[in-house]
Design a protein around this motif. Structure first.
Motif, PDB file in Angstrom:
ATOM      1  N   GLY A  91     -15.552   9.023  18.639  1.00 24.39           N
ATOM      2  CA  GLY A  91     -15.399   9.813  19.862  1.00 24.39           C
ATOM      3  C   GLY A  91     -15.487  11.306  19.645  1.00 24.39           C
ATOM      4  N   GLN A  92     -16.074  11.718  18.560  1.00 24.63           N
ATOM      5  CA  GLN A  92     -16.106  13.137  18.236  1.00 24.63           C
ATOM      6  C   GLN A  92     -17.488  13.767  18.383  1.00 24.63           C
ATOM      7  OE1 GLN A  92     -14.583  12.965  14.243  1.00 24.63           O
ATOM      8  NE2 GLN A  92     -12.498  12.512  14.895  1.00 24.63           N
ATOM      9  N   CYS A  93     -18.492  12.973  18.809  1.00 26.07           N
ATOM     10  CA  CYS A  93     -19.840  13.560  18.871  1.00 26.07           C
ATOM     11  C   CYS A  93     -20.612  13.227  20.144  1.00 26.07           C
ATOM     12  CB  CYS A  93     -20.662  13.171  17.645  1.00 26.07           C
ATOM     13  SG  CYS A  93     -21.356  11.514  17.704  1.00 26.07           S
ATOM     14  N   GLY A  94     -20.296  12.128  20.788  1.00 22.99           N
ATOM     15  CA  GLY A  94     -20.950  11.810  22.060  1.00 22.99           C
ATOM     16  C   GLY A  94     -22.272  11.076  21.951  1.00 22.99           C
ATOM     17  N   ALA A  95     -22.738  10.782  20.737  1.00 22.66           N
ATOM     18  CA  ALA A  95     -24.043  10.125  20.603  1.00 22.66           C
ATOM     19  C   ALA A  95     -24.045   8.729  21.228  1.00 22.66           C
ATOM     20  CB  ALA A  95     -24.445  10.042  19.127  1.00 22.66           C
ATOM     21  N   CYS A  96     -22.876   8.134  21.353  1.00 23.98           N
ATOM     22  CA  CYS A  96     -22.782   6.748  21.831  1.00 23.98           C
ATOM     23  C   CYS A  96     -22.506   6.676  23.320  1.00 23.98           C
ATOM     24  CB  CYS A  96     -21.680   6.030  21.073  1.00 23.98           C
ATOM     25  SG  CYS A  96     -20.048   6.690  21.485  1.00 23.98           S
ATOM     26  N   THR A  97     -22.668   7.787  24.020  1.00 32.22           N
ATOM     27  CA  THR A  97     -22.298   7.805  25.437  1.00 32.22           C
ATOM     28  C   THR A  97     -23.129   6.824  26.263  1.00 32.22           C
ATOM     29  OG1 THR A  97     -21.713  10.129  25.225  1.00 32.22           O
ATOM     30  CG2 THR A  97     -22.021   9.293  27.466  1.00 32.22           C
ATOM     31  N   VAL A  98     -22.434   6.007  27.042  1.00 34.85           N
ATOM     32  CA  VAL A  98     -23.072   5.125  28.025  1.00 34.85           C
ATOM     33  C   VAL A  98     -22.305   5.280  29.334  1.00 34.85           C
ATOM     34  CG1 VAL A  98     -23.766   3.451  26.264  1.00 34.85           C
ATOM     35  CG2 VAL A  98     -21.604   3.128  27.481  1.00 34.85           C
ATOM     36  N   LEU A  99     -22.846   4.739  30.384  1.00 38.75           N
ATOM     37  CA  LEU A  99     -22.096   4.716  31.634  1.00 38.75           C
ATOM     38  C   LEU A  99     -21.416   3.354  31.762  1.00 38.75           C
ATOM     39  CD1 LEU A  99     -24.534   6.364  34.238  1.00 38.75           C
ATOM     40  CD2 LEU A  99     -22.920   7.469  32.665  1.00 38.75           C
ATOM     41  N   ILE A 100     -20.124   3.380  31.979  1.00 44.07           N
ATOM     42  CA  ILE A 100     -19.394   2.150  32.277  1.00 44.07           C
ATOM     43  C   ILE A 100     -18.932   2.277  33.717  1.00 44.07           C
ATOM     44  CG2 ILE A 100     -17.432   0.680  31.725  1.00 44.07           C
ATOM     45  CD1 ILE A 100     -17.518   1.695  28.887  1.00 44.07           C
ATOM     46  N   ASP A 101     -19.409   1.358  34.540  1.00 44.05           N
ATOM     47  CA  ASP A 101     -19.130   1.433  35.980  1.00 44.05           C
ATOM     48  C   ASP A 101     -19.391   2.849  36.491  1.00 44.05           C
ATOM     49  OD1 ASP A 101     -18.440  -1.269  35.972  1.00 44.05           O
ATOM     50  OD2 ASP A 101     -16.366  -0.823  35.420  1.00 44.05           O
ATOM     51  N   GLY A 102     -20.463   3.416  36.010  1.00 45.67           N
ATOM     52  CA  GLY A 102     -20.920   4.714  36.504  1.00 45.67           C
ATOM     53  C   GLY A 102     -20.315   5.929  35.819  1.00 45.67           C
ATOM     54  N   ARG A 103     -19.345   5.716  34.929  1.00 40.40           N
ATOM     55  CA  ARG A 103     -18.678   6.857  34.278  1.00 40.40           C
ATOM     56  C   ARG A 103     -19.147   6.986  32.841  1.00 40.40           C
ATOM     57  NH1 ARG A 103     -13.240   7.425  36.643  1.00 40.40           N
ATOM     58  NH2 ARG A 103     -12.409   7.926  34.597  1.00 40.40           N
ATOM     59  N   ARG A 104     -19.315   8.222  32.397  1.00 38.27           N
ATOM     60  CA  ARG A 104     -19.735   8.409  30.999  1.00 38.27           C
ATOM     61  C   ARG A 104     -18.535   8.210  30.068  1.00 38.27           C
ATOM     62  NH1 ARG A 104     -20.393  14.951  30.448  1.00 38.27           N
ATOM     63  NH2 ARG A 104     -19.226  15.491  32.309  1.00 38.27           N
ATOM     64  N   ILE A 105     -18.784   7.447  29.037  1.00 40.05           N
ATOM     65  CA  ILE A 105     -17.721   6.995  28.124  1.00 40.05           C
ATOM     66  C   ILE A 105     -18.303   6.956  26.709  1.00 40.05           C
ATOM     67  CG2 ILE A 105     -16.347   4.954  27.493  1.00 40.05           C
ATOM     68  CD1 ILE A 105     -15.258   5.845  30.058  1.00 40.05           C
ATOM     69  N   ASN A 106     -17.456   7.199  25.716  1.00 39.20           N
ATOM     70  CA  ASN A 106     -17.859   6.990  24.321  1.00 39.20           C
ATOM     71  C   ASN A 106     -17.752   5.493  24.025  1.00 39.20           C
ATOM     72  OD1 ASN A 106     -15.906   9.800  23.942  1.00 39.20           O
ATOM     73  ND2 ASN A 106     -18.065   9.853  23.413  1.00 39.20           N
ATOM     74  N   SER A 107     -18.886   4.837  23.857  1.00 46.35           N
ATOM     75  CA  SER A 107     -18.827   3.381  23.675  1.00 46.35           C
ATOM     76  C   SER A 107     -18.249   2.996  22.322  1.00 46.35           C
ATOM     77  CB  SER A 107     -20.219   2.758  23.862  1.00 46.35           C
ATOM     78  OG  SER A 107     -21.134   3.251  22.917  1.00 46.35           O
ATOM     79  N   CYS A 108     -18.142   3.964  21.404  1.00 47.79           N
ATOM     80  CA  CYS A 108     -17.575   3.654  20.080  1.00 47.79           C
ATOM     81  C   CYS A 108     -16.069   3.484  20.143  1.00 47.79           C
ATOM     82  CB  CYS A 108     -17.934   4.746  19.069  1.00 47.79           C
ATOM     83  SG  CYS A 108     -17.061   6.315  19.334  1.00 47.79           S
ATOM     84  N   LEU A 109     -15.428   4.027  21.158  1.00 44.50           N
ATOM     85  CA  LEU A 109     -13.965   3.954  21.237  1.00 44.50           C
ATOM     86  C   LEU A 109     -13.537   2.987  22.334  1.00 44.50           C
ATOM     87  CD1 LEU A 109     -12.502   7.530  20.593  1.00 44.50           C
ATOM     88  CD2 LEU A 109     -12.662   5.564  19.057  1.00 44.50           C
ATOM     89  N   SER A 110     -14.339   1.967  22.515  1.00 48.15           N
ATOM     90  CA  SER A 110     -13.999   0.970  23.513  1.00 48.15           C
ATOM     91  C   SER A 110     -14.263  -0.407  22.921  1.00 48.15           C
ATOM     92  CB  SER A 110     -14.872   1.189  24.753  1.00 48.15           C
ATOM     93  OG  SER A 110     -14.586   0.201  25.703  1.00 48.15           O
ATOM     94  N   LEU A 111     -13.261  -1.249  22.933  1.00 54.21           N
ATOM     95  CA  LEU A 111     -13.507  -2.620  22.485  1.00 54.21           C
ATOM     96  C   LEU A 111     -14.388  -3.308  23.515  1.00 54.21           C
ATOM     97  CD1 LEU A 111     -10.009  -3.876  21.254  1.00 54.21           C
ATOM     98  CD2 LEU A 111     -11.955  -3.109  19.864  1.00 54.21           C
ATOM     99  N   ALA A 112     -15.360  -4.040  23.031  1.00 52.98           N
ATOM    100  CA  ALA A 112     -16.216  -4.783  23.959  1.00 52.98           C
ATOM    101  C   ALA A 112     -15.364  -5.721  24.806  1.00 52.98           C
ATOM    102  CB  ALA A 112     -17.268  -5.556  23.181  1.00 52.98           C
ATOM    103  N   ALA A 113     -14.347  -6.289  24.180  1.00 63.93           N
ATOM    104  CA  ALA A 113     -13.498  -7.245  24.900  1.00 63.93           C
ATOM    105  C   ALA A 113     -12.865  -6.599  26.124  1.00 63.93           C
ATOM    106  CB  ALA A 113     -12.418  -7.774  23.962  1.00 63.93           C
ATOM    107  N   SER A 114     -12.518  -5.324  25.994  1.00 60.88           N
ATOM    108  CA  SER A 114     -11.871  -4.622  27.105  1.00 60.88           C
ATOM    109  C   SER A 114     -12.822  -4.441  28.280  1.00 60.88           C
ATOM    110  CB  SER A 114     -11.406  -3.229  26.671  1.00 60.88           C
ATOM    111  OG  SER A 114     -10.390  -3.324  25.723  1.00 60.88           O
ATOM    112  N   GLN A 115     -14.103  -4.543  28.030  1.00 57.59           N
ATOM    113  CA  GLN A 115     -15.077  -4.223  29.068  1.00 57.59           C
ATOM    114  C   GLN A 115     -15.615  -5.472  29.766  1.00 57.59           C
ATOM    115  OE1 GLN A 115     -15.258  -1.349  30.110  1.00 57.59           O
ATOM    116  NE2 GLN A 115     -14.274  -0.262  28.408  1.00 57.59           N
ATOM    117  N   ASP A 116     -14.983  -6.583  29.515  1.00 52.26           N
ATOM    118  CA  ASP A 116     -15.404  -7.834  30.156  1.00 52.26           C
ATOM    119  C   ASP A 116     -15.615  -7.612  31.655  1.00 52.26           C
ATOM    120  OD1 ASP A 116     -15.925 -10.469  30.639  1.00 52.26           O
ATOM    121  OD2 ASP A 116     -13.835 -11.134  30.458  1.00 52.26           O
ATOM    122  N   GLY A 117     -16.805  -7.925  32.114  1.00 55.74           N
ATOM    123  CA  GLY A 117     -17.095  -7.799  33.544  1.00 55.74           C
ATOM    124  C   GLY A 117     -17.628  -6.448  33.970  1.00 55.74           C
ATOM    125  N   ALA A 118     -17.667  -5.499  33.053  1.00 58.14           N
ATOM    126  CA  ALA A 118     -18.072  -4.141  33.432  1.00 58.14           C
ATOM    127  C   ALA A 118     -19.587  -4.033  33.556  1.00 58.14           C
ATOM    128  CB  ALA A 118     -17.566  -3.145  32.408  1.00 58.14           C
TER     129      ALA A 118
END
Lengths: 355, 164, 751
Positions: free
Chosen positions: B45-72
């Motif tokens: 979460g220190q560089c932003g290279a992994c940024t994706v939109l989750i439900d329309g919001r920009r997020i660092n995908s490296c600091l998110s467990l895939a499991a937490s995003q079930d259904g997103a």
């Protein structure tokens, strides 16, 4: 990262029950916990994902004028909530000066309050750290200490609390709502982060299994809305932790300060607030002398924990700057660089400075 | 026991049997789904290279467990262009030379799109710089990035206006 | 820019492609996420490898819990010094005469810096490999770390950088010292700096019998191919190194590093493809860095402000086991005129990895000290810093006395100063404030970087349909080589750029040389241009010998190639298309070859440098010492600019690197343990978008008939030089405080 069991309970009660498992920890936005797991500083055996628990994502104005914010409200959403930002502009400014837009979109209120120190010795599992491993010592002492605590520290720990958000919250006397195996309780934010003492490295006061469910800003907190600033010194213009930060808020009656709220970030293991400093300002005009006296009062007892004496000087000066700016009034719009000492827009391209 | 999650990635439902709960959204996108456009620059979460939109919001995908995003709903860099038609943000990055090596670029573009949708920066370069500071570009193509956001924002506004 | 250039004795001239501000040819791939960087490769059966890093700076690994790692679900292999298969080349050997550094590939259990690979864990998933490496829980026999100038072991180096001369004295040093009536003696310090390209080093290695394919970012593809092959006892041709995209290099991606060798070994051992991508914290270990420097500057001037002696001594850190000295003093050899110039270097061995080339290696650090010292000298003389520099303008190369191949520095000073508004600058510091009460300061520095060339080859094939394939194993790490080189290649062939199929980034192609020393466009570009010329020469021979051709009898010197047609130089209305010429000759393909290297005669007779002038404006909070660079304007002369759009980006990027150098970059290692205390991107600050409000690069026209037939110098590293000093000098001008240690911390400025 170690292997763990992943649970996503459907209710608060289920979550709290699940947290009884040894080595269980709550996961909210993940921006701090997952980071610490990746570097081996935290090794939970069970992760209880509370990010979707119902009812924790609301911002409510209560009948008595207090504001209640759910623990899962994301930092960005809180800062951009028009009503919240209007009533607590220094809180919004602090939020927007922290981390990056992406992190603010993910980080939760509860997680921000619970975030761990950024002390590099805490973050290095090979270094002694009383916080990480009680009794192991403090490798930061005599280490690289430019950014360590200058007040309220002990030989047990010289780390600082890294949050921007917590600084104005402390100044406003926020109350943390906690739920746990023993039920729910209210905890003044001043009692959430413990300072180190002769035998303990400090840390948060939550008991095992307890979780933050929300936060209340008391009714009087909105009274500072017209004279509120958060200022943050950092080693680059954005996306950096504070070297020193200040939340300064005044309730003015005419040209006299009726009441002041003042807290520092980056200098201690908790947001640093002292009633004496605020008392100096109450009833005074926001002139140089009163403001300087408040700065001295807030920093009373400060001493370097290493190569960081400059932070004492910086803190005193930043307090004064923030108070002067607060006295001048809350900016009509959020500054382009929130919390920056550089509030001016740069000159047009190619034009020399207006000097 | 594998966790079953489903993600809607660029409009397409992906059912994933997550054999390892540790997998971050970033690693699931790259290693399991095969969408390698999203980059790993620091994984913290220190560089932003992994940024994706989750439900329309920009997020660092490296600091998110895939499991937490079930259904997103996840939008990655691969989901922006419509066939050969570049998204206005993509086109603007090319025009302003808002990148050099290109490694941070998917994250920059997703972040720029997130920013434009947030509607907070308008055309103020200073606000854009601040809002894009979570995306480090070591080549330092910052000037072009800021110009690209302004350009894309204007075009997207025009398109919206002409459609309404 | 001049958009045509007649090359002596050639058939062609630079055509319509060069000089155009074309957007990047790889732009669409990069903005759509389809550009494939090394770690994006996912061959069938892929395994993931993660290496365990030492957490001590010196000593020996005495135990590893291999069983614990192997017991972790998904882990398939653990490689340690005990079971590592043999290598054909000792990682501690440096092949004679080659550009190489000693590396760590588990040759023994010793540890020589923190972050060194001490074991490799291979697993079915990245998560399992990562945790497996953690579970190894190494035990060490620890020896005390030696960190910092004063703890390390001092020595006199035999070289700086890769083979540079450490000590060069020019003129009569004693006489120069005696002649000076004013004297400046100051010491400047620069810290360790880490490249931190956005793409951490990565490799995907696959074997098929004794053939190796590696996807790995590399700045010197064909050279590296041989270096990799040597470790595995296979001919270089058996290695296919693919590096179509590099996520930044900055000098760190030319030489093999230990982890790459280990991944290749694991792939052979396990007979499956293996991927290894460094974590960000691993980017502070075995991937080189810029060594710290302590530079003593002694300047003597006469009463008119002319230098009589410039004495630049650098002490630089290197590792305990190899030598790469940041050749900072070299910056003083070619920048300013002085009858006597003394340049020397000392080394200090510390327990870090070995330093290496980091964007403008030597030049960046040396320029920082030199430009600060020049500013202090100007102050001493009571002169405007630009005036002082002009008084010491080098009309010929101070080191060799040779004429410059070209030098438009005076024009750079003039254009930069004008764009900046320098003439309004008060001489004394602390004179300017903005409307917010911040101190405002203006400073400047001179940029200088050698116009280097190495050697490259290229191959061009003109096809019957009038299109062409043209290839060289070049590297685009963001500088825009794929675009600029294709523009040159198209001009060499007299074709529009969309008619050429430009191939690069792979070791099976002709050697594209090194993307380093800012010499890639010059070198690979020259090779490509020459390959095109070779094709055109053959084509012209066919046409001019063909009685049915409108070009019949034109003679070689009289033909110009443009847009797929040959024209008579003396009568451009007479022309014939390439496909007509080939069709009439019954030829389906014409192949040409070219080499790029500097003309030895020119190299001998001229000094060759890119130049520039950087002007900085800073705002400083007077009480708090926080600095913001509010304007940065550079004017640069670097010969012919092939693509102004991309060259500008390179220059801006270099200047912002200079900003990072001046204000934030600093690799800090704990003096007791050697461990990085800021070994991540939250702690090791590089500039973010908000740090770079207003940066502009002006490109000053410069023709150069000597550097190479293209007239191309280089822009990749030029921008960082000059900028560091300009910012530091602006900080002084704002505050009255001379920062002499980088990065400039706020506590230095608050008194």
């Amino acid at each position: 990262m170690n292997l763990f069991e992943y649970l996503r309970p459907a209710s608060l009660d289920e979550a709290i029950a699940a947290a009884r498992a040894p080595g269980a920890t709550y996961l909210a936005g993940g921006t701090n916990l997952l980071d610490l797991m990746k570097i081996g500083v935290q090794t939970p055996r069970t992760i209880i994902d509370i990010s979707r628990l119902p009812g924790l994502d609301r911002i409510e104005r209560l009948a008595d004028g207090a504001t209640r914010v759910g623990a899962m409200v994301r930092n960005a959403d809180l800062a951009r909530d028009a009503d919240f930002a209007a009533n607590y502009p220094a809180v919004a400014e602090a939020l927007l000066s922290g981390a990056s837009a992406q992190l603010r979109n993910a980080a939760s209120l509860g997680g921000n309050l619970m975030q761990q120190t950024r002390c590099s010795y805490f973050q290095d599992p090979h270094s002694a750290c009383n916080r990480r491993e009680p009794g192991s010592g403090c490798a930061a002492l005599d280490g690289e200490t430019r950014n360590h605590a200058v007040i309220g520290w002990s030989d047990q720990c010289i780390a600082t609390h890294p949050s921007d958000f917590c600084v104005p919250l402390a100044a406003l006397g926020a109350v943390v709502e906690v739920a746990g195996p023993g039920g729910t309780r209210d905890l003044p934010i001043a009692q959430l982060h413990m300072l180190p003492d002769a035998t303990s490295p400090g840390g948060t006061t939550l008991a095992p299994g307890e979780m933050i469910t929300g936060l209340r800003l008391p009714p009087e907190a909105a009274a500072f809305r017209d004279n509120a600033r958060y200022l943050k010194l950092r080693e680059r213009t954005s996306f950096a932790f504070a070297v020193v930060s200040v939340a300064a808020m005044l309730r003015m009656e005419g040209d006299v300060i009726a009441e002041a709220r003042l807290a520092l970030g980056g200098v201690a293991a908790q947001p640093w607030r002292r009633a004496e400093a605020e008392a100096v300002l109450a009833g005074a005009k926001p002139g140089d002398d009163a403001i300087a006296a408040a700065a001295e009062a807030l920093m009373a007892g400060a001493r370097p924990s290493g190569d960081n004496a400059h932070k004492i000087t910086l803190a005193k000066r930043l307090i004064q700057k923030a108070l002067h700016l607060a006295a001048a009034g809350t900016p009509a719009v959020m500054p382009a660089l929130p919390a920056s000492v550089f509030t001016s827009e740069p000159a047009e391209r190619g034009e020399p400075a207006d000097v | 026991m594998p966790l079953s999650i489903s993600l809607i990635v660029n409009g397409e439902q992906k059912d994933i049997a997550l054999e390892d709960p540790r997998a971050t959204l970033l690693d699931v996108l790259r290693d399991r789904i095969g969408l390698t456009g999203t980059k790993k620059g620091c994984d913290r979460g220190q560089c932003g290279a992994c940024t994706v939109l989750i439900d329309g919001r920009r997020i660092n995908s490296c600091l998110s467990l895939a499991a937490s995003q079930d259904g997103a709903e996840i939008t990655t860099i691969e989901g922006l262009a419509a066939g050969d038609d570049l998204h206005p943000v993509q086109a603007a990055f090319i025009e302003t030379d808002g990148f050099q090596c290109g490694y941070c670029t998917p994250g920059q573009i997703m972040s720029a799109l997130g920013l434009i949708r947030e509607g907070i920066a308008d055309d103020d370069p200073e606000r854009i710089r601040e809002a894009m500071s979570g995306n480090i570009c070591r080549c330092a193509a910052y000037q072009g990035i800021t110009e690209a956001v302004i350009k894309a924002n204007a075009r997207m506004r025009d398109t919206q206006e002409s459609q309404s | 820019m001049s958009d045509t250039l007649t090359t002596p004795g050639a058939h062609t001239r630079m055509g319509s492609n060069s000089g155009q501000p074309m957007t990047r040819r790889d732009g669409i791939a990069k903005v759509t996420g389809t550009a494939t960087y090394a770690a994006d490769n996912r061959p069938e059966g892929l395994l993931h490898a993660v290496y365990a890093m030492s957490s001590v700076a010196r000593g020996r690994v005495t135990a590893l819990d291999v069983a614990a790692a192997l017991a972790h679900p998904g882990v398939v292999h653990v490689m340690t010094p005990e079971n590592r298969p043999p290598l054909a080349q000792d990682p501690d050997d440096k092949p004679e005469g080659s550009m190489a550094l000693r590396i760590e590939a588990l040759q023994n259990s010793s540890v020589r810096y923190v972050g060194q690979p001490i074991a490799l864990v291979v697993a079915e998933t990245l998560e399992a490999a990562t945790e497996g490496a953690r579970l190894l829980a190494p035990v060490y026999a620890v020896e005390p770390a030696r960190i910092g100038f004063d703890a390390g072991e001092a020595f006199e180096p035999e070289s700086t950088g890769f083979g540079g001369q450490p000590n060069i004295d020019i003129g009569d040093i004693a006489a120069g010292r005696a002649a000076g009536t004013r004297h400046l003696d100051q010491t400047y310090e620069t810290p360790l700096q880490y490249h931190n390209a956005m793409e951490p080093h990565a490799i995907v290695a696959q074997w098929q019998d004794d053939h190796l394919t590696i996807d790995t970012p590399n700045q010197a593809i064909v050279m590296a191919r041989a270096a990799f092959a040597a470790f595995f006892d296979i001919p270089a041709e058996n290695v296919l190194l693919r590096s179509p995209y590099l996520g930044g290099g900055f000098g760190s991606k030319a030489l093999p590093i230990g982890p790459q060798i280990l991944a290749i070994l694991a792939a052979r051992e396990l007979q499956r493809p293996v991927k290894l991508a460094l974590r960000r914290d691993q980017m502070f270990g075995p991937v080189q860095h810029r060594g710290a420097t302590r530079q003593r500057m002694q300047l003597d001037m006469d009463d008119t402000g002319r230098l009589t002696l410039l004495d630049h001594h650098t002490t630089a850190t290197t590792s305990s086991f190899d030598t790469f000295i940041e050749g900072a003093s070299a910056a003083s050899r070619n920048t300013y005129a002085s009858p006597a110039i003394a340049t020397s270097h000392s080394g200090v061995r510390v327990d870090t990895g070995t330093p290496g080339a980091v964007r403008a290696p030597g030049e960046a650090s040396g320029s920082a000290a030199l430009e600060c010292a020049m500013d202090e000298a100007a102050e001493l003389m009571g002169l405007d810093p630009l005036d002082f520099r002009l008084r010491n303008y080098a009309e010929t190369d101070p080191q060799t006395g040779k004429p410059f191949s070209s030098k438009a520095l005076r024009e750079c000073y003039e254009a930069g100063a004008k764009a900046f508004g320098w003439q309004n600058r008060p001489l004394a510091p602390r004179q300017m404030r903005d409307d917010q009460g911040h101190l405002v300061g203006w400073g400047m520095g001179t940029s200088l970087f050698g116009a280097h060339m190495n050697k490259a080859q290229a191959r061009a094939v003109l096809r019957a349909d009038g299109s062409a394939m043209i290839a060289t194993a070049g590297a685009d790490m963001g500088q825009g080589a794929w675009t600029a080189l294709a523009q040159i290649a198209a001009d060499g062939l007299g074709l529009d750029i969309d008619k050429i199929d430009f191939r690069s980034g792979e070791s099976s192609l002709p050697n594209g040389g090194i993307a380093g020393g800012s010499g890639h466009t010059a070198t690979a570009g020259s090779a490509l241009f020459a390959a095109g010329e070779d094709v055109i020469r053959q084509l012209a021979d066919l046409a001019t010998a063909d009685p049915a051709s409108p070009l019949f009898g034109a003679g070689n010197a009289g033909v110009v190639a443009r847009q797929g047609r040959l024209h008579r130089a003396d009568d451009e209305s007479r022309s014939e298309s390439y496909n007509e010429i080939m069709a009439k000759a019954g030829i389906s393909e014409l192949e040409g070859k070219g080499e790029g290297a500097r003309d030895p005669g020119h190299a001998e007779s001229r000094a060759m440098f890119s130049h520039g002038a950087v002007f900085a404006e800073v705002r400083v909070d007077p009480d708090l010492g926080q600095v913001r660079v509010s304007r940065l304007i550079g004017a640069f002369a670097a010969g012919r600019i092939i693509n102004p759009h991309l060259a500008r980006s390179q220059l801006l990027g270099g200047m912002i690197w200079g900003l990072g150098f001046a204000l934030m970059e600093e690799g800090i290692h704990d003096k007791r343990t050697g461990r990085p205390v800021n070994g991540d991107l939250a702690g090791y600050h590089v500039p973010v978008n908000a740090d770079a409000p207003m940066v502009e690069a002006l490109m000053i026209h410069e023709d150069d008939a000597f550097v190479n037939p293209l007239g191309v110098k280089g822009v990749g590293e030029l921008g960082i030089t000059g900028t560091v000093g300009a910012i530091a000098n602006a900080v002084w001008h704002a505050t009255g405080v001379r920062p002499r240690s980088f990065p400039i911390h706020m506590e230095t400025l608050i008194g």
